[in-house]
Design a protein around this motif. Sequence first.
Motif, PDB file in Angstrom:
ATOM      1  N   VAL A  77      22.521   6.403  56.652  1.00 24.26           N
ATOM      2  CA  VAL A  77      23.609   5.572  56.573  1.00 24.26           C
ATOM      3  C   VAL A  77      24.579   6.864  56.444  1.00 24.26           C
ATOM      4  O   VAL A  77      24.179   7.910  55.703  1.00 24.26           O
ATOM      5  N   ALA A  78      25.621   6.610  56.743  1.00 21.52           N
ATOM      6  CA  ALA A  78      26.953   7.723  56.399  1.00 21.52           C
ATOM      7  C   ALA A  78      27.674   6.962  56.620  1.00 21.52           C
ATOM      8  O   ALA A  78      28.862   5.637  57.305  1.00 21.52           O
ATOM      9  N   ILE A  79      29.646   7.994  56.263  1.00 24.38           N
ATOM     10  CA  ILE A  79      30.671   7.764  56.394  1.00 24.38           C
ATOM     11  C   ILE A  79      31.212   8.800  57.086  1.00 24.38           C
ATOM     12  O   ILE A  79      30.894   9.535  56.730  1.00 24.38           O
ATOM     13  N   ASN A  80      31.468   8.081  58.080  1.00 20.34           N
ATOM     14  CA  ASN A  80      31.974   9.639  59.129  1.00 20.34           C
ATOM     15  C   ASN A  80      33.583   9.741  58.731  1.00 20.34           C
ATOM     16  O   ASN A  80      34.075   8.299  58.676  1.00 20.34           O
ATOM     17  N   HIS A  81      34.215  10.382  59.745  1.00 20.59           N
ATOM     18  CA  HIS A  81      35.455  10.369  59.570  1.00 20.59           C
ATOM     19  C   HIS A  81      35.954  12.122  59.597  1.00 20.59           C
ATOM     20  O   HIS A  81      34.761  12.226  60.283  1.00 20.59           O
ATOM     21  N   GLY A  82      36.975  12.078  60.279  1.00 19.31           N
ATOM     22  CA  GLY A  82      37.864  13.867  60.984  1.00 19.31           C
ATOM     23  C   GLY A  82      38.599  13.345  61.923  1.00 19.31           C
ATOM     24  O   GLY A  82      38.528  12.700  62.537  1.00 19.31           O
ATOM     25  N   PRO A  83      38.173  15.058  62.850  1.00 14.93           N
ATOM     26  CA  PRO A  83      38.825  14.574  63.951  1.00 14.93           C
ATOM     27  C   PRO A  83      38.424  14.010  64.687  1.00 14.93           C
ATOM     28  O   PRO A  83      39.193  13.747  66.119  1.00 14.93           O
ATOM     29  N   LEU A  84      37.309  14.093  65.290  1.00 14.50           N
ATOM     30  CA  LEU A  84      36.171  13.020  65.669  1.00 14.50           C
ATOM     31  C   LEU A  84      37.163  11.078  65.737  1.00 14.50           C
ATOM     32  O   LEU A  84      36.753  10.520  66.591  1.00 14.50           O
ATOM     33  N   PHE A  85      37.660  10.514  64.654  1.00 13.31           N
ATOM     34  CA  PHE A  85      37.189   9.234  63.976  1.00 13.31           C
ATOM     35  C   PHE A  85      39.042   9.207  63.290  1.00 13.31           C
ATOM     36  O   PHE A  85      39.228   9.508  62.932  1.00 13.31           O
ATOM     37  N   PRO A  86      39.410   8.211  64.470  1.00  8.47           N
ATOM     38  CA  PRO A  86      40.602   7.732  63.801  1.00  8.47           C
ATOM     39  C   PRO A  86      40.319   7.149  62.320  1.00  8.47           C
ATOM     40  O   PRO A  86      42.014   7.552  61.137  1.00  8.47           O
ATOM     41  N   GLU A  87      39.284   6.572  61.861  1.00 11.07           N
ATOM     42  CA  GLU A  87      38.958   5.687  60.249  1.00 11.07           C
ATOM     43  C   GLU A  87      38.225   6.442  60.325  1.00 11.07           C
ATOM     44  O   GLU A  87      37.127   6.636  60.515  1.00 11.07           O
ATOM     45  N   PRO A  88      37.747   6.108  58.519  1.00  7.90           N
ATOM     46  CA  PRO A  88      36.448   6.452  58.829  1.00  7.90           C
ATOM     47  C   PRO A  88      35.766   5.451  59.546  1.00  7.90           C
ATOM     48  O   PRO A  88      36.209   4.306  58.383  1.00  7.90           O
ATOM     49  N   GLU A  89      34.526   5.942  59.273  1.00  9.04           N
ATOM     50  CA  GLU A  89      33.762   4.568  59.624  1.00  9.04           C
ATOM     51  C   GLU A  89      32.148   4.242  59.207  1.00  9.04           C
ATOM     52  O   GLU A  89      31.464   5.062  58.291  1.00  9.04           O
ATOM     53  N   LEU A  90      31.934   3.463  58.782  1.00  4.99           N
ATOM     54  CA  LEU A  90      30.275   3.577  57.939  1.00  4.99           C
ATOM     55  C   LEU A  90      29.772   3.094  59.207  1.00  4.99           C
ATOM     56  O   LEU A  90      29.872   2.188  60.506  1.00  4.99           O
ATOM     57  N   GLY A  91      28.451   4.066  58.926  1.00  5.92           N
ATOM     58  CA  GLY A  91      27.220   3.924  60.941  1.00  5.92           C
ATOM     59  C   GLY A  91      25.923   3.837  60.028  1.00  5.92           C
ATOM     60  O   GLY A  91      25.946   4.750  58.388  1.00  5.92           O
ATOM     61  N   TRP A  92      24.869   3.943  60.861  1.00  7.12           N
ATOM     62  CA  TRP A  92      23.933   3.469  60.407  1.00  7.12           C
ATOM     63  C   TRP A  92      22.752   3.474  61.306  1.00  7.12           C
ATOM     64  O   TRP A  92      23.241   2.990  62.621  1.00  7.12           O
ATOM     65  N   MET A  93      22.014   3.726  61.699  1.00  2.00           N
ATOM     66  CA  MET A  93      20.558   4.311  62.239  1.00  2.00           C
ATOM     67  C   MET A  93      18.996   3.815  62.175  1.00  2.00           C
ATOM     68  O   MET A  93      19.254   4.203  60.523  1.00  2.00           O
ATOM     69  N   LEU A  94      18.666   3.388  62.426  1.00  2.00           N
ATOM     70  CA  LEU A  94      17.281   2.833  60.991  1.00  2.00           C
ATOM     71  C   LEU A  94      16.133   3.172  62.517  1.00  2.00           C
ATOM     72  O   LEU A  94      15.924   2.906  63.351  1.00  2.00           O
ATOM     73  N   TYR A  95      15.305   4.182  61.780  1.00  2.82           N
ATOM     74  CA  TYR A  95      14.060   4.061  62.633  1.00  2.82           C
ATOM     75  C   TYR A  95      12.878   3.117  63.510  1.00  2.82           C
ATOM     76  O   TYR A  95      12.629   2.103  62.497  1.00  2.82           O
ATOM     77  N   PRO A  96      12.304   3.141  64.102  1.00  2.25           N
ATOM     78  CA  PRO A  96      11.754   1.760  65.255  1.00  2.25           C
ATOM     79  C   PRO A  96      10.667   0.736  64.082  1.00  2.25           C
ATOM     80  O   PRO A  96      11.142  -0.261  63.854  1.00  2.25           O
ATOM     81  N   ASP A  97      10.470   1.145  62.624  1.00  2.69           N
ATOM     82  CA  ASP A  97       9.606   0.796  61.992  1.00  2.69           C
ATOM     83  C   ASP A  97       9.931   0.616  60.998  1.00  2.69           C
ATOM     84  O   ASP A  97       9.275  -0.306  59.608  1.00  2.69           O
ATOM     85  N   ALA A  98      11.669   0.132  61.255  1.00  2.00           N
ATOM     86  CA  ALA A  98      12.270  -0.406  59.979  1.00  2.00           C
ATOM     87  C   ALA A  98      12.747  -1.070  59.712  1.00  2.00           C
ATOM     88  O   ALA A  98      13.121  -1.741  59.174  1.00  2.00           O
TER      89      ALA A  98
END
Length: 167
Positions: A77-98
Amino acid sequence: MLPTLDTSCLHLRPPTLDDWPAYALFMGSDRATYMGGPFDARGAWGLFCHDVAQWALMGHGALMIEDRATGQCLGQVAINHGPLFPEPELGWMLYPDAEGRGIAFEAAQAMRDWAFGTLGLETLVSYIDTENTRSCALAERLGATRDDSAARPDPSDLVYRHPKPAH
């Protein structure tokens, strides 16, 4: 010092090099399609390093999702921001068994609350591929609503705006 966050079932912790093999496997699979993948090893390594570097550059970044009972890494899970993101982004990814166990919801909720509370962010969105219906449903479960007027890094993405909690 990077934060760790604990929920009833999860321990959210900074990434380590031990997390790389499972991360690379995920990012090289069709499961990374909604994130612009699949990625070769070089592309996945760049993203992994990006997730870590944001802590030094932005004061936030990615945390790995670990099962408190077993110590198994379940995703990120992450908070992404910087030159690639217009606003701070909440992102997530789960491995298949989760998947399908409420893990993404619990992790994203903890990270969202940390971002608004500890970081003091005023805005937080999630950029989601239009075909990623599971992530759209999760954003809505978290209380986010679509904001079709918001800027986005990929014009085809949907933007879900997370409400700032009232305290």
